[in-house]
Scaffold this motif. Structure first.
Motif, PDB file in Angstrom:
ATOM      1  N   ALA A 120       5.749  -5.320 -16.828  1.00  0.00           N
ATOM      2  CA  ALA A 120       6.727  -5.691 -15.793  1.00  0.00           C
ATOM      3  C   ALA A 120       7.384  -7.011 -16.169  1.00  0.00           C
ATOM      4  CB  ALA A 120       6.047  -5.816 -14.427  1.00  0.00           C
ATOM      5  N   ILE A 121       8.591  -7.193 -15.661  1.00  0.00           N
ATOM      6  CA  ILE A 121       9.272  -8.487 -15.718  1.00  0.00           C
ATOM      7  C   ILE A 121       9.510  -8.917 -14.276  1.00  0.00           C
ATOM      8  CG2 ILE A 121      11.370  -9.707 -16.390  1.00  0.00           C
ATOM      9  CD1 ILE A 121      11.591  -7.795 -18.752  1.00  0.00           C
ATOM     10  N   VAL A 122       9.051 -10.102 -13.944  1.00  0.00           N
ATOM     11  CA  VAL A 122       9.139 -10.604 -12.578  1.00  0.00           C
ATOM     12  C   VAL A 122       9.934 -11.903 -12.580  1.00  0.00           C
ATOM     13  CG1 VAL A 122       7.855 -11.456 -10.576  1.00  0.00           C
ATOM     14  CG2 VAL A 122       6.940  -9.564 -11.937  1.00  0.00           C
ATOM     15  N   ALA A 155       0.761 -12.921  -3.775  1.00  0.00           N
ATOM     16  CA  ALA A 155      -0.070 -11.739  -3.509  1.00  0.00           C
ATOM     17  C   ALA A 155       0.579 -10.498  -4.098  1.00  0.00           C
ATOM     18  CB  ALA A 155      -0.287 -11.587  -2.004  1.00  0.00           C
ATOM     19  N   ARG A 156       1.899 -10.430  -4.019  1.00  0.00           N
ATOM     20  CA  ARG A 156       2.619  -9.292  -4.587  1.00  0.00           C
ATOM     21  C   ARG A 156       2.522  -9.297  -6.110  1.00  0.00           C
ATOM     22  NH1 ARG A 156       3.407  -4.495  -5.479  1.00  0.00           N
ATOM     23  NH2 ARG A 156       5.481  -3.808  -6.108  1.00  0.00           N
ATOM     24  N   GLU A 163      -1.649  -3.020 -10.293  1.00  0.00           N
ATOM     25  CA  GLU A 163      -1.052  -1.682 -10.312  1.00  0.00           C
ATOM     26  C   GLU A 163      -0.600  -1.293 -11.724  1.00  0.00           C
ATOM     27  OE1 GLU A 163       2.095  -1.965  -7.512  1.00  0.00           O
ATOM     28  OE2 GLU A 163       0.821  -1.682  -5.751  1.00  0.00           O
ATOM     29  N   THR A 164      -0.094  -2.256 -12.476  1.00  0.00           N
ATOM     30  CA  THR A 164       0.421  -1.979 -13.824  1.00  0.00           C
ATOM     31  C   THR A 164      -0.638  -2.159 -14.909  1.00  0.00           C
ATOM     32  OG1 THR A 164       1.202  -4.272 -14.030  1.00  0.00           O
ATOM     33  CG2 THR A 164       2.771  -2.643 -13.169  1.00  0.00           C
ATOM     34  N   LYS A 165      -1.871  -2.466 -14.485  1.00  0.00           N
ATOM     35  CA  LYS A 165      -2.977  -2.671 -15.419  1.00  0.00           C
ATOM     36  C   LYS A 165      -2.624  -3.723 -16.468  1.00  0.00           C
ATOM     37  CE  LYS A 165      -4.736   2.020 -14.766  1.00  0.00           C
ATOM     38  NZ  LYS A 165      -5.113   3.306 -15.419  1.00  0.00           N
ATOM     39  N   THR A 166      -2.064  -4.820 -15.978  1.00  0.00           N
ATOM     40  CA  THR A 166      -1.642  -5.921 -16.849  1.00  0.00           C
ATOM     41  C   THR A 166      -2.847  -6.656 -17.420  1.00  0.00           C
ATOM     42  OG1 THR A 166       0.509  -6.258 -15.792  1.00  0.00           O
ATOM     43  CG2 THR A 166      -0.508  -8.187 -16.823  1.00  0.00           C
TER      44      THR A 166
END
Length: 287
Positions: A120-122, A155-156, A163-166
């Motif tokens: 992911a990119i946040v 928290a997100r 969720e993304t198994k980072t």
């Protein structure tokens, strides 16, 4: 042979016989050692080792080898990791408006220089604020941060990481200070790039601080994130010479190049299991 190659890292109290025990175990399991590095920290009395090996045709299964290593770890009180090279680590990249480090990491990933999967990119800014970076096909998440929403967004981020198994979080010029709680959850798997040669010039605007002090060298530091701001174990650093003619803007411009290469090297070291924590410091087994 990638699917049959693995990396073992370990640290434990130093005592005679550790290297012999590891090499004998791998030999008896039908494995071939491709690379081995070790370090004995005489100050702390701890021993560190990184071994790359592959399984030959008649070798035991990876599961059997893992079981034998677990038994050995108990015997020597080892902290260890074992990973097959083919299992790439999943990396989440966090960024704000300055996207030069993000763009560099994505480019190196696309050409195969960084063996990872981008989970992911946040960003705390919308995607159009980093329009100079090609995000095509990459999962982008806009999580704006205010004083009121900071804990909710953290928290997100943590939920998204799960969720993304980072496996690794990289603060690629993410201009937000992580809370003690999130820093603790990501201990040993969150890398930050600080635009200064730590431990000098911590906090905001380090290049301006450096200019005011008339320094002749500027640098950048990649380190693991801890609850103490800019105090985490250092992984990689680099410097560049400057002169009295350089303005703060010149330092920022030159600093961008240092930040890119320092962060890329630190991330690669982590992806290749070359970094072992040693209290407030690290042991980095480079090529």
């Amino acid at each position: 042979m990638l699917e049959r190659t693995a990396i073992l890292t370990l640290s434990c109290p130093n005592r005679p016989g550790i290297v012999a025990a590891v090499s004998t175990l791998l030999f008896e399991a039908g494995c071939n050692i491709l690379d081995a590095q070790q370090f004995d920290d005489t100050e702390t009395g701890r021993f560190f080792m990184r071994v790359v090996f592959n399984r030959l045709d008649e070798a035991q299964s990876q599961e059997a080898i893992a079981g034998s290593i677990a038994t050995l770890a108990g015997r020597f009180a080892m902290d260890y990791t074992l990973r097959e090279v083919a299992a790439k680590k999943r990396v989440m990249l966090l960024v704000s408006k300055f996207d030069h480090c993000l763009a560099d990491l994505i480019y190196r990933w696309r050409i195969g220089e960084l063996p990872m999967e981008i989970s992911a990119i946040v960003s705390n800014h919308p995607s159009d604020s980093i329009a100079s970076t090609d995000l095509d096909g990459l999962p982008f998440h806009h999580l704006p941060v205010t004083r009121q929403s900071k804990m909710e967004q953290e928290a997100r981020i943590w939920q998204l990481a799960q969720e993304t198994k980072t496996d690794l979080v990289v603060l690629a010029r993410y201009m937000q200070i992580l809370s003690d709680g999130l820093s603790a959850k990501l201990a040993g798997r969150c890398i930050n790039i600080h635009h200064s040669f730590l431990p000098g010039f911590k906090g905001a605007k380090p290049y301006h601080q450096a200019h005011e002090r008339g320094v002749k060298l500027i640098g950048a530091t990649a380190h693991y994130v801890t609850s103490d701001l800019d105090e985490g174990p250092i992984i990689e650093q680099d410097v560049e010479r400057i002169s009295h003619r350089d303005t703060p803007d010149d330092l920022v411009r030159k600093g961008r190049d240092i930040e890119r290469r320092v962060l890329a090297r630190a991330v690669l070291h982590h992806l290749e299991d070359r970094v072992l924590l040693n209290g407030k410091k690290t042991v980095v087994f480079t090529d």
